[in-house]
Design a protein around this motif. Structure first.
Motif, PDB file in Angstrom:
ATOM      1  N   ILE A 239      38.432 -60.436 -42.389  1.00  0.00           N
ATOM      2  CA  ILE A 239      37.956 -61.021 -43.589  1.00  0.00           C
ATOM      3  C   ILE A 239      37.284 -62.193 -43.502  1.00  0.00           C
ATOM      4  CG2 ILE A 239      38.677 -61.819 -45.956  1.00  0.00           C
ATOM      5  CD1 ILE A 239      41.202 -60.077 -45.630  1.00  0.00           C
ATOM      6  N   LYS A 240      37.634 -63.019 -42.704  1.00  0.00           N
ATOM      7  CA  LYS A 240      36.978 -64.313 -42.381  1.00  0.00           C
ATOM      8  C   LYS A 240      35.747 -63.934 -41.875  1.00  0.00           C
ATOM      9  CE  LYS A 240      40.905 -67.011 -41.187  1.00  0.00           C
ATOM     10  NZ  LYS A 240      41.948 -67.793 -40.246  1.00  0.00           N
TER      11      LYS A 240
ATOM     12  N   GLY B  76      29.078 -63.727 -47.019  1.00  0.00           N
ATOM     13  CA  GLY B  76      29.260 -64.607 -48.160  1.00  0.00           C
ATOM     14  C   GLY B  76      30.012 -64.016 -49.237  1.00  0.00           C
ATOM     15  N   PRO B  77      29.822 -64.549 -50.452  1.00  0.00           N
ATOM     16  CA  PRO B  77      30.732 -63.643 -51.560  1.00  0.00           C
ATOM     17  C   PRO B  77      30.430 -62.526 -52.473  1.00  0.00           C
ATOM     18  CG  PRO B  77      29.460 -65.664 -52.299  1.00  0.00           C
ATOM     19  CD  PRO B  77      29.243 -65.553 -50.827  1.00  0.00           C
ATOM     20  N   GLU B  78      29.323 -61.992 -51.856  1.00  0.00           N
ATOM     21  CA  GLU B  78      28.495 -60.852 -52.360  1.00  0.00           C
ATOM     22  C   GLU B  78      29.583 -59.470 -52.544  1.00  0.00           C
ATOM     23  OE1 GLU B  78      25.635 -58.442 -49.807  1.00  0.00           O
ATOM     24  OE2 GLU B  78      25.322 -60.683 -49.283  1.00  0.00           O
TER      25      GLU B  78
ATOM     26  N   GLU C 112      53.699 -65.446 -48.081  1.00  0.00           N
ATOM     27  CA  GLU C 112      52.793 -66.379 -47.002  1.00  0.00           C
ATOM     28  C   GLU C 112      51.465 -65.422 -46.571  1.00  0.00           C
ATOM     29  OE1 GLU C 112      56.494 -67.925 -47.000  1.00  0.00           O
ATOM     30  OE2 GLU C 112      55.958 -65.834 -46.968  1.00  0.00           O
ATOM     31  N   ASP C 113      51.830 -64.127 -46.449  1.00  0.00           N
ATOM     32  CA  ASP C 113      50.734 -63.204 -46.317  1.00  0.00           C
ATOM     33  C   ASP C 113      49.730 -63.173 -47.371  1.00  0.00           C
ATOM     34  OD1 ASP C 113      51.632 -62.501 -43.493  1.00  0.00           O
ATOM     35  OD2 ASP C 113      52.865 -60.756 -44.416  1.00  0.00           O
ATOM     36  N   ILE C 114      50.053 -63.287 -48.313  1.00  0.00           N
ATOM     37  CA  ILE C 114      49.358 -62.903 -49.662  1.00  0.00           C
ATOM     38  C   ILE C 114      48.258 -64.164 -49.737  1.00  0.00           C
ATOM     39  CG2 ILE C 114      49.089 -62.880 -52.149  1.00  0.00           C
ATOM     40  CD1 ILE C 114      51.686 -61.225 -52.238  1.00  0.00           C
ATOM     41  N   VAL C 115      48.810 -65.339 -49.440  1.00  0.00           N
ATOM     42  CA  VAL C 115      48.359 -66.621 -49.609  1.00  0.00           C
ATOM     43  C   VAL C 115      47.233 -66.628 -48.586  1.00  0.00           C
ATOM     44  CG1 VAL C 115      48.512 -69.089 -49.501  1.00  0.00           C
ATOM     45  CG2 VAL C 115      49.891 -67.974 -50.728  1.00  0.00           C
ATOM     46  N   ALA C 116      47.659 -66.177 -47.233  1.00  0.00           N
ATOM     47  CA  ALA C 116      46.945 -66.290 -46.217  1.00  0.00           C
ATOM     48  C   ALA C 116      45.447 -65.460 -46.098  1.00  0.00           C
ATOM     49  CB  ALA C 116      47.314 -65.952 -44.788  1.00  0.00           C
ATOM     50  N   ALA C 117      45.973 -64.126 -47.024  1.00  0.00           N
ATOM     51  CA  ALA C 117      44.641 -63.241 -47.144  1.00  0.00           C
ATOM     52  C   ALA C 117      43.642 -63.771 -48.220  1.00  0.00           C
ATOM     53  CB  ALA C 117      45.077 -62.073 -47.622  1.00  0.00           C
ATOM     54  N   LEU C 118      44.034 -64.381 -49.173  1.00  0.00           N
ATOM     55  CA  LEU C 118      43.279 -65.114 -50.230  1.00  0.00           C
ATOM     56  C   LEU C 118      42.876 -66.278 -49.631  1.00  0.00           C
ATOM     57  CD1 LEU C 118      45.635 -64.711 -53.129  1.00  0.00           C
ATOM     58  CD2 LEU C 118      43.584 -63.396 -52.502  1.00  0.00           C
ATOM     59  N   ASP C 119      43.154 -67.063 -48.647  1.00  0.00           N
ATOM     60  CA  ASP C 119      42.551 -68.322 -48.253  1.00  0.00           C
ATOM     61  C   ASP C 119      41.453 -67.847 -47.115  1.00  0.00           C
ATOM     62  OD1 ASP C 119      44.078 -69.956 -49.525  1.00  0.00           O
ATOM     63  OD2 ASP C 119      45.571 -70.328 -47.895  1.00  0.00           O
ATOM     64  N   ALA C 120      41.777 -66.599 -46.637  1.00  0.00           N
ATOM     65  CA  ALA C 120      40.653 -65.981 -45.691  1.00  0.00           C
ATOM     66  C   ALA C 120      39.391 -65.786 -46.497  1.00  0.00           C
ATOM     67  CB  ALA C 120      41.448 -64.864 -44.755  1.00  0.00           C
ATOM     68  N   GLY C 121      39.485 -65.287 -47.546  1.00  0.00           N
ATOM     69  CA  GLY C 121      38.543 -64.926 -48.302  1.00  0.00           C
ATOM     70  C   GLY C 121      38.592 -63.607 -49.157  1.00  0.00           C
ATOM     71  N   ALA C 122      39.764 -63.070 -49.193  1.00  0.00           N
ATOM     72  CA  ALA C 122      39.977 -61.893 -49.697  1.00  0.00           C
ATOM     73  C   ALA C 122      39.965 -62.097 -51.375  1.00  0.00           C
ATOM     74  CB  ALA C 122      41.338 -61.147 -49.606  1.00  0.00           C
ATOM     75  N   ASN C 123      39.570 -60.999 -52.275  1.00  0.00           N
ATOM     76  CA  ASN C 123      39.533 -61.237 -53.586  1.00  0.00           C
ATOM     77  C   ASN C 123      40.666 -61.065 -54.349  1.00  0.00           C
ATOM     78  OD1 ASN C 123      36.308 -60.421 -52.821  1.00  0.00           O
ATOM     79  ND2 ASN C 123      36.284 -61.668 -54.583  1.00  0.00           N
ATOM     80  N   ASP C 124      41.460 -59.856 -53.669  1.00  0.00           N
ATOM     81  CA  ASP C 124      42.588 -59.829 -54.302  1.00  0.00           C
ATOM     82  C   ASP C 124      43.650 -58.943 -53.302  1.00  0.00           C
ATOM     83  OD1 ASP C 124      44.306 -58.953 -56.312  1.00  0.00           O
ATOM     84  OD2 ASP C 124      42.835 -58.559 -57.698  1.00  0.00           O
TER      85      ASP C 124
END
Length: 261
Positions: free
Chosen positions: A72-73, A80-82, A95-107
């Motif tokens: 994801i990173k 980019g965000p496209e 923790e996993d959900i927050v880490a994934a969203l911080d890495a750049g996942a939309n959902d």
């Protein structure tokens, strides 16, 4: 499929082949081309050739625990965000959900697949139907642990000292931990419930595609020596019982040929 609208492409990466097959079957009626792979390098190549409108990414890929985070990173750094990136994983901790969203996942979606939620999320990000659809409500991730339960019937079709093979109409993804209630297990363990892990899942398809059966091998806990020993003892006892019953069957009359002459 909705005619008159362009085809959208979803690129999916998950190391479970059976899950990838199931995903395609679930999404087959949408205006969506589903391309799946189990390999990160192949995923990168397909990203170039397929030009997907949305990506679905598992976090654990093969022996690489949490490799989806790095993927994801990397995608966010290059693309980019496209492209909307959705996580689909059996990992469901805060923790996993927050880490994934911080890495750049939309959902973030969890396994097993919730069809309605998956349809809604895909439509939310790429508007499959070309119209605004009311989104499902979003809630803050709860800080306190809350217990959620659901149950369904399964049939045990085989047992070894290492685990059970079950069959049913519900697909249970690899790596899922489930609490199983069964009279045989209760007899072996003197406990009403046993915690087991889905080691492998597979599908036996029907000709009409409407009566598929889902199989899974449930592995006993590695440290649950009592259950493994009890299962082994039961198998030996059962085999001896079957053998004894077979020996009780009436034998053919050795003189029957003489009587027929």
């Amino acid at each position: 499929m909705i005619k008159g609208r362009r085809n959208y492409t979803l690129l999916n990466i998950d190391d479970d082949d059976e899950f990838n097959v199931l995903l395609k079957r679930i999404l087959k009626n949408l205006n969506l081309k589903v391309v799946s792979t189990t390999d990160p390098k192949d995923f990168i190549e397909k990203l170039k050739t397929e030009e997907p409108d949305i990506c679905l990414i598992d976090l654990n890929l093969g022996s690489s625990f949490g490799a989806g985070f790095q993927l994801i990173k990397a995608l966010r750094k290059v693309k980019g965000p496209e492209i909307p990136l959705l996580v689909m994983s059996k990992r469901a901790s805060k923790e996993d959900i927050v880490a994934a969203l911080d890495a750049g996942a939309n959902d973030y979606l969890t396994k097993p697949i919730d069809r309605i939620l998956l349809f809604n999320k895909i439509n939310e990000y790429i508007r499959l139907y070309g119209e605004v659809v009311d989104s499902l409500p979003f809630y803050t991730v709860a800080k306190d642990k809350k217990r959620a339960e659901f149950s369904f019937d399964l049939e045990i079709v085989n047992m070894t000292e290492n685990g059970l093979t079950i069959c049913g109409t519900v697909y249970i993804s690899q790596g899922t931990h489930i609490m199983i209630k069964n009279s045989l297990l209760a007899k072996l363990t003197a406990s009403e419930e046993s915690l087991v892990t889905v080691q492998k899942s597979w599908i036996v398809r029907s000709e009409d595609g409407m009566n598929d059966l889902y199989y899974a091998f449930l592995e006993f806990g590695q440290e649950d020596f009592e259950l493994r020993d009890a299962a082994k003892a039961w198998i030996v006892e059962y085999a001896q019982t079957v053998s004894a019953e077979e020996n009780k069957l009436p034998k053919g009359d050795e003189n029957i040929e003489d009587e027929l002459v």
